[in-house]
Design a protein around this motif. Structure first.
Motif, PDB file in Angstrom:
ATOM      1  N   ALA A  48       0.851  -1.185   0.000  1.00  0.00           N
ATOM      2  CA  ALA A  48       0.000   0.000   0.000  1.00  0.00           C
ATOM      3  C   ALA A  48       0.890   1.240   0.000  1.00  0.00           C
ATOM      4  CB  ALA A  48      -0.897  -0.012   1.230  1.00  0.00           C
ATOM      5  N   VAL A  49       0.402   2.319  -0.561  1.00  0.00           N
ATOM      6  CA  VAL A  49       1.180   3.538  -0.690  1.00  0.00           C
ATOM      7  C   VAL A  49       0.419   4.685  -0.034  1.00  0.00           C
ATOM      8  CG1 VAL A  49       2.161   5.184  -2.318  1.00  0.00           C
ATOM      9  CG2 VAL A  49       2.195   2.757  -2.841  1.00  0.00           C
ATOM     10  N   HIS A  50       1.126   5.465   0.743  1.00  0.00           N
ATOM     11  CA  HIS A  50       0.533   6.646   1.357  1.00  0.00           C
ATOM     12  C   HIS A  50       1.043   7.876   0.628  1.00  0.00           C
ATOM     13  CE1 HIS A  50      -1.129   9.197   4.477  1.00  0.00           C
ATOM     14  NE2 HIS A  50       0.009   9.855   4.462  1.00  0.00           N
ATOM     15  N   MET A  51       0.119   8.689   0.135  1.00  0.00           N
ATOM     16  CA  MET A  51       0.480   9.908  -0.586  1.00  0.00           C
ATOM     17  C   MET A  51       0.507  11.077   0.391  1.00  0.00           C
ATOM     18  SD  MET A  51       0.722   9.029  -3.812  1.00  0.00           S
ATOM     19  CE  MET A  51       0.602  10.602  -4.613  1.00  0.00           C
ATOM     20  N   ASN A  52       1.494  11.930   0.261  1.00  0.00           N
ATOM     21  CA  ASN A  52       1.613  13.120   1.094  1.00  0.00           C
ATOM     22  C   ASN A  52       1.582  14.356   0.223  1.00  0.00           C
ATOM     23  OD1 ASN A  52       2.276  11.851   3.736  1.00  0.00           O
ATOM     24  ND2 ASN A  52       3.996  11.063   2.556  1.00  0.00           N
ATOM     25  N   HIS A  53       0.720  15.295   0.555  1.00  0.00           N
ATOM     26  CA  HIS A  53       0.687  16.570  -0.161  1.00  0.00           C
ATOM     27  C   HIS A  53       1.947  17.339   0.235  1.00  0.00           C
ATOM     28  CE1 HIS A  53      -1.765  20.437  -1.170  1.00  0.00           C
ATOM     29  NE2 HIS A  53      -0.719  20.282  -1.952  1.00  0.00           N
ATOM     30  N   ILE A  54       2.736  17.717  -0.727  1.00  0.00           N
ATOM     31  CA  ILE A  54       3.988  18.431  -0.486  1.00  0.00           C
ATOM     32  C   ILE A  54       3.768  19.901  -0.816  1.00  0.00           C
ATOM     33  CG2 ILE A  54       6.410  18.632  -1.164  1.00  0.00           C
ATOM     34  CD1 ILE A  54       5.799  16.072   0.344  1.00  0.00           C
ATOM     35  N   LYS A  55       4.039  20.785   0.158  1.00  0.00           N
ATOM     36  CA  LYS A  55       3.782  22.208  -0.040  1.00  0.00           C
ATOM     37  C   LYS A  55       5.021  23.079   0.132  1.00  0.00           C
ATOM     38  CE  LYS A  55      -0.802  21.813   2.022  1.00  0.00           C
ATOM     39  NZ  LYS A  55      -1.667  22.314   3.095  1.00  0.00           N
ATOM     40  N   THR A  56       6.122  22.523   0.691  1.00  0.00           N
ATOM     41  CA  THR A  56       7.284  23.359   1.004  1.00  0.00           C
ATOM     42  C   THR A  56       8.583  22.718   0.511  1.00  0.00           C
ATOM     43  OG1 THR A  56       7.772  22.353   3.155  1.00  0.00           O
ATOM     44  CG2 THR A  56       6.137  24.150   3.127  1.00  0.00           C
ATOM     45  N   GLN A  57       9.610  23.553   0.393  1.00  0.00           N
ATOM     46  CA  GLN A  57      10.934  23.071   0.018  1.00  0.00           C
ATOM     47  C   GLN A  57      11.465  22.128   1.096  1.00  0.00           C
ATOM     48  OE1 GLN A  57      13.782  26.151  -0.929  1.00  0.00           O
ATOM     49  NE2 GLN A  57      15.502  24.770  -0.701  1.00  0.00           N
ATOM     50  N   ALA A  58      11.211  22.425   2.367  1.00  0.00           N
ATOM     51  CA  ALA A  58      11.682  21.575   3.464  1.00  0.00           C
ATOM     52  C   ALA A  58      11.104  20.164   3.361  1.00  0.00           C
ATOM     53  CB  ALA A  58      11.325  22.193   4.811  1.00  0.00           C
ATOM     54  N   GLU A  59       9.831  20.055   2.975  1.00  0.00           N
ATOM     55  CA  GLU A  59       9.221  18.732   2.815  1.00  0.00           C
ATOM     56  C   GLU A  59       9.875  17.975   1.665  1.00  0.00           C
ATOM     57  OE1 GLU A  59       4.676  19.327   4.354  1.00  0.00           O
ATOM     58  OE2 GLU A  59       5.197  20.216   2.420  1.00  0.00           O
ATOM     59  N   GLU A  88       8.206  27.906   3.871  1.00  0.00           N
ATOM     60  CA  GLU A  88       7.136  28.697   3.272  1.00  0.00           C
ATOM     61  C   GLU A  88       6.401  27.843   2.236  1.00  0.00           C
ATOM     62  OE1 GLU A  88       6.273  32.928   0.977  1.00  0.00           O
ATOM     63  OE2 GLU A  88       8.328  32.410   1.524  1.00  0.00           O
ATOM     64  N   GLU A  89       5.067  27.861   2.313  1.00  0.00           N
ATOM     65  CA  GLU A  89       4.269  27.134   1.335  1.00  0.00           C
ATOM     66  C   GLU A  89       4.412  27.816  -0.025  1.00  0.00           C
ATOM     67  OE1 GLU A  89       0.230  26.439   2.531  1.00  0.00           O
ATOM     68  OE2 GLU A  89       0.853  25.640   4.469  1.00  0.00           O
ATOM     69  N   VAL A  90       4.349  27.005  -1.083  1.00  0.00           N
ATOM     70  CA  VAL A  90       4.524  27.532  -2.431  1.00  0.00           C
ATOM     71  C   VAL A  90       3.319  27.221  -3.313  1.00  0.00           C
ATOM     72  CG1 VAL A  90       7.044  27.355  -2.316  1.00  0.00           C
ATOM     73  CG2 VAL A  90       5.719  25.483  -3.311  1.00  0.00           C
ATOM     74  N   ASN A  91       3.177  28.016  -4.353  1.00  0.00           N
ATOM     75  CA  ASN A  91       2.226  27.776  -5.435  1.00  0.00           C
ATOM     76  C   ASN A  91       3.024  27.703  -6.724  1.00  0.00           C
ATOM     77  OD1 ASN A  91      -0.136  27.776  -3.943  1.00  0.00           O
ATOM     78  ND2 ASN A  91      -0.522  29.949  -4.246  1.00  0.00           N
ATOM     79  N   HIS A  92       2.446  27.036  -7.695  1.00  0.00           N
ATOM     80  CA  HIS A  92       3.059  26.941  -9.012  1.00  0.00           C
ATOM     81  C   HIS A  92       2.200  27.741  -9.974  1.00  0.00           C
ATOM     82  CE1 HIS A  92       4.776  23.594  -6.830  1.00  0.00           C
ATOM     83  NE2 HIS A  92       5.800  23.679  -7.657  1.00  0.00           N
ATOM     84  N   VAL A  93       2.747  28.817 -10.517  1.00  0.00           N
ATOM     85  CA  VAL A  93       2.008  29.707 -11.407  1.00  0.00           C
ATOM     86  C   VAL A  93       2.458  29.450 -12.837  1.00  0.00           C
ATOM     87  CG1 VAL A  93       1.493  32.110 -11.959  1.00  0.00           C
ATOM     88  CG2 VAL A  93       1.833  31.434  -9.568  1.00  0.00           C
ATOM     89  N   PHE A 102      -0.322  20.656  -8.495  1.00  0.00           N
ATOM     90  CA  PHE A 102      -0.475  19.932  -7.247  1.00  0.00           C
ATOM     91  C   PHE A 102       0.744  19.035  -7.125  1.00  0.00           C
ATOM     92  CE2 PHE A 102      -2.650  17.862  -3.848  1.00  0.00           C
ATOM     93  CZ  PHE A 102      -2.272  16.535  -3.908  1.00  0.00           C
ATOM     94  N   VAL A 103       1.412  19.062  -5.975  1.00  0.00           N
ATOM     95  CA  VAL A 103       2.617  18.256  -5.781  1.00  0.00           C
ATOM     96  C   VAL A 103       2.386  17.311  -4.603  1.00  0.00           C
ATOM     97  CG1 VAL A 103       5.102  18.296  -5.332  1.00  0.00           C
ATOM     98  CG2 VAL A 103       4.050  20.132  -6.665  1.00  0.00           C
ATOM     99  N   CYS A 104       2.756  16.045  -4.779  1.00  0.00           N
ATOM    100  CA  CYS A 104       2.651  15.070  -3.702  1.00  0.00           C
ATOM    101  C   CYS A 104       3.850  14.138  -3.764  1.00  0.00           C
ATOM    102  CB  CYS A 104       1.351  14.286  -3.797  1.00  0.00           C
ATOM    103  SG  CYS A 104       1.152  13.366  -5.328  1.00  0.00           S
ATOM    104  N   ALA A 105       4.073  13.435  -2.675  1.00  0.00           N
ATOM    105  CA  ALA A 105       5.204  12.508  -2.622  1.00  0.00           C
ATOM    106  C   ALA A 105       4.781  11.237  -1.917  1.00  0.00           C
ATOM    107  CB  ALA A 105       6.385  13.145  -1.891  1.00  0.00           C
ATOM    108  N   THR A 106       5.476  10.179  -2.214  1.00  0.00           N
ATOM    109  CA  THR A 106       5.197   8.892  -1.610  1.00  0.00           C
ATOM    110  C   THR A 106       6.495   8.173  -1.292  1.00  0.00           C
ATOM    111  OG1 THR A 106       3.989   6.829  -1.868  1.00  0.00           O
ATOM    112  CG2 THR A 106       5.040   7.704  -3.835  1.00  0.00           C
ATOM    113  N   LYS A 107       6.433   7.288  -0.342  1.00  0.00           N
ATOM    114  CA  LYS A 107       7.574   6.448   0.000  1.00  0.00           C
ATOM    115  C   LYS A 107       7.150   5.001  -0.205  1.00  0.00           C
ATOM    116  CE  LYS A 107       9.388   9.679   3.345  1.00  0.00           C
ATOM    117  NZ  LYS A 107       9.900   9.877   4.689  1.00  0.00           N
ATOM    118  N   PRO A 108       7.961   4.207  -0.877  1.00  0.00           N
ATOM    119  CA  PRO A 108       7.581   2.811  -1.109  1.00  0.00           C
ATOM    120  C   PRO A 108       7.252   2.095   0.200  1.00  0.00           C
ATOM    121  CG  PRO A 108       9.504   3.380  -2.395  1.00  0.00           C
ATOM    122  CD  PRO A 108       9.229   4.548  -1.480  1.00  0.00           C
TER     123      PRO A 108
END
Length: 149
Positions: free
Chosen positions: A46-57, A120-125, A135-141
């Motif tokens: 199973a995979v858990h998706m994470n909404h990524i909003k910052t450079q730190a994430e 700082e949260e970012v937007n993509h223009v 929309f950016v998200c990340a997952t870990k196997p």
């Protein structure tokens, strides 16, 4: 009435896009899963998706993780596997520019003012799709099978 219709349309597009990203990333990770680790899912983790909003994430991701960026307007999805070179961090670094492969627009990463520095949260223009089209998200196997949120 028009505003309500536009809102419903945007919610439908966003929901469909999120489902498409989830399925695509799940398939990508499942295809790379180690066959030696069979579980109740017969090798499909199973995979858990994470909404990524910052450079730190983005910087917190490790080699083997995946990051995906999708445009809700032109329906383009790009998945990148995280490597040691950390090139994926540019997708969330304020001031960086990307080219959208689907519409050809110039996408600029801009800060929202929420948070400071790398947090700082970012937007993509996009020059063609508009503000906050990405929309950016990340997952870990295997993260979904270990951590149920």
């Amino acid at each position: 009435m028009t505003k309500k219709t536009n809102l419903i349309s945007k919610l439908s597009i966003t929901s469909g896009l999120t489902l498409a990203i989830t399925m695509m990333v799940w398939w990508s990770v499942a295809a790379q899963a180690d066959d030696k680790k069979h579980d109740a899912h017969h090798g499909h983790h199973a995979v858990h998706m994470n909404h990524i909003k910052t450079q730190a994430e983005a910087e917190a991701l490790k080699p083997g993780d995946s990051i995906a960026m999708a445009c809700s307007m032109c329906k383009h999805v790009m998945v990148q596997h995280v490597t040691k070179d950390k090139s994926h961090v540019k997708m969330l670094t304020i001031g960086q520019k990307h080219k959208c492969a689907a519409c050809g627009g110039s996408v600029t990463v801009v800060g929202t003012g929420k948070g400071k520095g790398k947090n700082e949260e970012v937007n993509h223009v996009c020059s063609k799709c508009g503000d906050d089209a990405m929309f950016v998200c990340a997952t870990k196997p295997g993260s979904g099978s270990k951590h149920h949120h």
